[in-house]
Design an enzyme around this catalytic site. Structure first.
Site, mmCIF file in Angstrom:
data_model
loop_
_atom_site.group_PDB
_atom_site.id
_atom_site.type_symbol
_atom_site.label_atom_id
_atom_site.label_comp_id
_atom_site.label_asym_id
_atom_site.label_seq_id
_atom_site.Cartn_x
_atom_site.Cartn_y
_atom_site.Cartn_z
ATOM 1 N N LYS A 44 10.167 16.858 -10.039
ATOM 2 C CA LYS A 44 9.444 18.057 -9.600
ATOM 3 C C LYS A 44 8.125 18.188 -10.358
ATOM 4 O O LYS A 44 7.088 18.502 -9.770
ATOM 5 C CB LYS A 44 10.320 19.310 -9.791
ATOM 6 C CG LYS A 44 11.487 19.352 -8.805
ATOM 7 C CD LYS A 44 12.511 20.451 -9.103
ATOM 8 C CE LYS A 44 13.713 20.321 -8.164
ATOM 9 N NZ LYS A 44 14.766 21.328 -8.412
ATOM 10 N N GLN A 73 16.734 25.466 -12.798
ATOM 11 C CA GLN A 73 17.494 24.320 -12.286
ATOM 12 C C GLN A 73 19.000 24.581 -12.412
ATOM 13 O O GLN A 73 19.483 25.005 -13.456
ATOM 14 C CB GLN A 73 17.093 23.052 -13.066
ATOM 15 C CG GLN A 73 17.681 21.752 -12.513
ATOM 16 C CD GLN A 73 17.183 21.381 -11.128
ATOM 17 O OE1 GLN A 73 16.102 21.759 -10.715
ATOM 18 N NE2 GLN A 73 17.990 20.649 -10.382
ATOM 19 N N ASP A 116 12.595 28.501 -4.703
ATOM 20 C CA ASP A 116 13.838 27.814 -4.324
ATOM 21 C C ASP A 116 14.464 28.459 -3.083
ATOM 22 O O ASP A 116 15.339 27.871 -2.445
ATOM 23 C CB ASP A 116 14.857 27.906 -5.467
ATOM 24 C CG ASP A 116 14.989 26.602 -6.240
ATOM 25 O OD1 ASP A 116 14.711 25.542 -5.671
ATOM 26 O OD2 ASP A 116 15.372 26.672 -7.424
#
Ligand code: GUN
Length: 293
Positions: free
Chosen positions: A52, A96, A119
């Site tokens: 990422k 995460q 997200d």
């Protein structure tokens, strides 16, 4: 059979994002900024977050990686989330997953300002997606829809069978596939661990989306000729013949299923690269304040 090249599609989309970011910067606009919180040292999470951060650089974004040890308290993590909520320079951020067991994941997700939730995990974004309102759509389902669009795969009126009902993939991709849009407008069946007569259902699929996380679960006898198969599985199966000591393995027994398919995604190189690309798309939208002011 045509292989769906997620790596190539993702590279093209990232190039387009980079061009747009260059134009924004040239006009004196703000550089999109993504922050990521990584708790602990899980191998898979380390790799995903590193990808990422690299993708941010490719797109011309600013990125910030915040590392917290696995014994961080829930309160400390929530306070870091609040700090990022308040940081005007951070356009979007992710925490995460998975998180250590002593931390309530849902509580952390709900603490994120939904306007920075690139997200797309916050209930406000999930809810808005399910009724077709502008929102951050979570990365894997969005990436799957982009692949179907890129390859002009007909979904309208087709039977789409989704294997798996996770909040991150199964449920949202089923929602998107049934929405009156293109891609979408499909008849959707969601199967899960309690589904009976699974093979009878999967054999009806024009589009089969496998997202259960069980390596090589889908075998040739479970699909009909001409099916499009989207393999979301990415299990790290121990393998002595690879440098890393494992092999990334999909939910589909590729060698025997592929010959029956019109289209199929490989693992790796199918859905995986698209997932990161979708996160970059969301970060650009966040940077431009396109969805929420
Ligand atoms: N863990 C596995 N996939 C994801 C994802 O898309 N976002 C976050 N934050 N964690 C994940």
């Amino acid at each position: 059979m045509q292989l769906i090249d997620g790596k190539a599609v993702a590279a093209k989309i990232k190039e387009e994002i980079a061009k747009e970011v260059q134009a924004i910067k040239a006009e004196g606009g703000k550089t999109p900024h993504l922050a990521a919180i990584l708790v602990g040292h899980d191998g898979g999470s380390e790799t995903y977050v590193a990808h990422k951060v690299k993708a941010c650089a490719e797109c011309g974004f600013k990125s910030t990686l915040i590392r917290l040890e696995s014994d961080v308290t829930e309160a400390e993590l929530l306070s870091k989330v609040e700090e990022l909520n308040q940081d005007a320079d951070v356009d979007g951020f992710i925490v995460q997953l998975p998180l250590p067991k002593h931390i309530d994941e849902q509580k952390v997700i709900e603490a994120i300002d939904y306007r920075k939730d690139v997200d797309g995990f916050h209930p406000i974004n999930v809810g808005r997606m399910s009724i077709g309102l502008p929102c951050f759509v979570s990365a894997t389902p969005a990436g799957i829809m982009d692949l179907l669009a890129h390859y002009n795969i007909e979904t309208k009126g087709k039977h789409c069978v989704v294997l798996g009902r996770s909040n991150i993939v199964g449920k949202p991709v089923a929602t998107l596939m049934m929405q009156k849009s293109n891609p979408g407008n499909a008849t959707v069946t969601v199967c899960h661990s309690a589904s009976e007569n699974l093979k009878d259902i999967t054999r009806q699929a024009d589009i089969l989306i496998a997202a259960l996380g069980v390596p090589e679960f889908v075998t040739a006898d479970m699909v009909k000729d001409g099916v499009t198969v989207i393999d979301v599985g990415t299990t790290r199966v121990p393998n002595a013949n690879t440098k890393s000591g494992f092999k990334l393995t999909g939910d589909v027994k590729f060698d025997e299923v592929a010959p029956k398919c019109s289209y199929i995604t490989p693992v790796p190189g199918g859905v995986g690269p698209m997932t990161i690309c979708s996160l970059m798309k969301n970060t650009l939208l966040a940077g431009k304040k396109s969805i929420y002011k």
